[in-house]
Motif scaffolding. Structure first.
Motif, mmCIF file in Angstrom:
data_model
loop_
_atom_site.group_PDB
_atom_site.id
_atom_site.type_symbol
_atom_site.label_atom_id
_atom_site.label_comp_id
_atom_site.label_asym_id
_atom_site.label_seq_id
_atom_site.Cartn_x
_atom_site.Cartn_y
_atom_site.Cartn_z
ATOM 1 N N ARG A 243 50.181 -7.160 -69.122
ATOM 2 C CA ARG A 243 50.069 -6.604 -70.486
ATOM 3 C C ARG A 243 49.036 -5.491 -70.591
ATOM 4 N N SER A 244 47.925 -5.607 -69.890
ATOM 5 C CA SER A 244 46.847 -4.628 -70.006
ATOM 6 C C SER A 244 46.065 -4.618 -68.709
ATOM 7 N N GLY A 395 45.715 -3.847 -77.252
ATOM 8 C CA GLY A 395 45.236 -4.123 -75.901
ATOM 9 C C GLY A 395 43.749 -3.984 -75.723
ATOM 10 N N THR A 421 53.987 -7.980 -81.578
ATOM 11 C CA THR A 421 52.813 -8.280 -80.763
ATOM 12 C C THR A 421 51.821 -9.033 -81.638
#
Length: 439
Positions: A243-244, A395, A421
């Protein structure tokens, strides 16, 4: 010389089974000069008085014997099939275990019991083929039959050992005249509970992407969702997608044993660990917060992990003419010197959030000089960091040390593709939060 007298010609006696059916027995005339033919008309079955159908009557015992032999053969050949079920009780068990060993998930699923509120997204050939510690072989140990059913016990071999499992099979027949067949009682697959952050669209099982859209789930605490997966015997690695750069998916390894009874196992909470970059980001934010606290000029800086309780009167507020409230004392002015903790502990908590703790740090508060010019007193305040860091929908990580906040799930919806999200967010004094443009 005397002439010899010719011997008389004998008469053929019909016995009934030498003549074609329906044809009268042959009559032989006596030879010239011979003795007259014997008259045996009073004896049945001999001579010319034999009835035309005597041959048919004599053949009937043979036909009855042949029929009896046929019935016996039919019983010998057909009856065992009816009684024994047309095969062995272990046959359907072998079919199931052979499919499990070969990774034939289609056949395996035909033998599984139905289950409500569960997801079969993990019952695929790709997932099972990528799993480790699968059932690689087996042996049939015992077969006990009785009352129209049988219990088959097998030893299942994997790379880490041998486990035993018992299967129940039943004898079923379509009609009274058809052979019965042994059928495996449906096998129950393990139901495994997983918890993922709300809005997660994908799950990785043994590195195989599994879409979660449309799967049955229920809402959990702190904006999480719970799914119940059915898993076959093997070892699986479960994780969320990347994801990040600040996050590393936490891999959860689970081992599912062979079973034949329904079992729902407490599962795992899937989330992320902070990467090296993420930990450096959190540490830098904590140090920045402590720097702001050190610049404060009151005894109780807001949103800081320490405060000083001071009173300039001799003996403290209890001996004064009136009690000084905490708010008055905290409002006392002064300066701070802060020695930050030497180490921080950052652990995965719930959803996309992490707890932040530390060893002991020290802060020294020096009260401002009195109105008469006297020097202010100093107080050493030990403290520890106790807070959380949360990941916002964009994020970015945010550290919060204050204990006065309320955690709420905040969801951002992309206006272009509709993707969601969700993140936990500290909202002070409110029960809801909002986000815009991913922040």
């Amino acid at each position: 010389m005397n002439a010899s007298t010719p011997a008389p010609t004998g008469r053929t006696l019909p016995l009934g089974w030498t003549q074609p059916e329906g044809e009268p027995p042959a009559q032989h005339a006596p030879a010239t000069g011979g003795a007259p033919a014997l008259d045996l008309g009073g004896v049945r079955g001999l001579g010319g008085a034999t009835p035309p159908d005597s041959g048919r009557r004599l053949r009937r015992p043979g036909l009855a014997l042949a029929g009896a032999i046929g019935v016996v053969l039919a019983l010998v050949l057909v009856l065992p099939g009816l009684l024994l079920g047309g095969g062995s009780p272990e046959d359907p068990v072998r079919e199931y275990l052979d499919a499990l060993v070969a990774g034939d998930v289609t056949t395996v699923r035909e033998h599984l019991a139905a289950s409500e509120e569960t997801s079969d997204i993990a019952l695929t050939h790709e997932v099972l083929a990528a799993a480790t510690d699968r059932i690689s072989s087996y042996t049939i140990d015992t077969v006990h039959t009785g009352g129209g059913q049988a219990t088959v016990t097998a030893s299942l071999v994997s790379s880490t050992g041998i486990q035993q499992a018992s299967f129940t099979v039943r004898s079923q027949a379509a009609s009274s005249f058809s052979p019965a067949a042994w059928e495996l009682v449906p096998v129950a697959a393990t139901e495994f509970v997983i918890t993922v952050p709300e809005g997660v669209q994908e799950l990785l099982i043994n590195a195989v992407p599994i879409p979660l859209s449309g799967q049955p789930s229920r809402e959990g605490m702190y904006g999480q969702q719970l799914l119940v997966l059915r898993l076959l015997p093997a070892r699986y690695d479960l994780e969320l997608p990347a994801r990040s750069e600040r996050l590393t998916p936490a891999v959860e390894t689970v081992s599912i044993p062979m079973q034949t009874d329904q079992l729902r196992r407490a599962g795992v909470v899937l989330g992320y660990e902070l990467s090296t970059q993420g930990r450096e980001d959190v540490t830098a934010q904590v140090d920045a917060i402590l720097g702001e606290c050190a610049a404060a000029t009151t005894a109780a800086p807001p949103d800081c992990p320490f405060y000083a309780f001071t009173d300039s009167r001799p003996g403290g507020p209890a001996e004064g003419s009136h009690a000084v409230g905490a708010a008055e004392s905290f409002a006392e002015s002064g300066t701070w010197q802060v020695t930050a903790p030497s180490t921080y502990q950052i652990e995965r908590w719930i959803s996309a959030s992490w707890s932040v703790t530390s060893d002991t740090g020290y802060a020294v508060f020096t009260a401002a000089p009195g109105a008469d010019g006297s020097a202010g007193t100093s107080q050493i305040v030990p403290f520890v960091i106790d807070g959380i860091t949360v990941l916002d929908p964009s994020g970015q990580l945010h550290v919060v040390l204050s204990q006065s906040f309320v955690l709420n799930p905040v969801t951002c919806i992309d206006v272009e593709d509709g993707s969601r999200t969700t993140a936990l967010w500290p909202v002070e004094g409110e029960s809801v939060g909002a986000c815009q443009d991913g922040e």
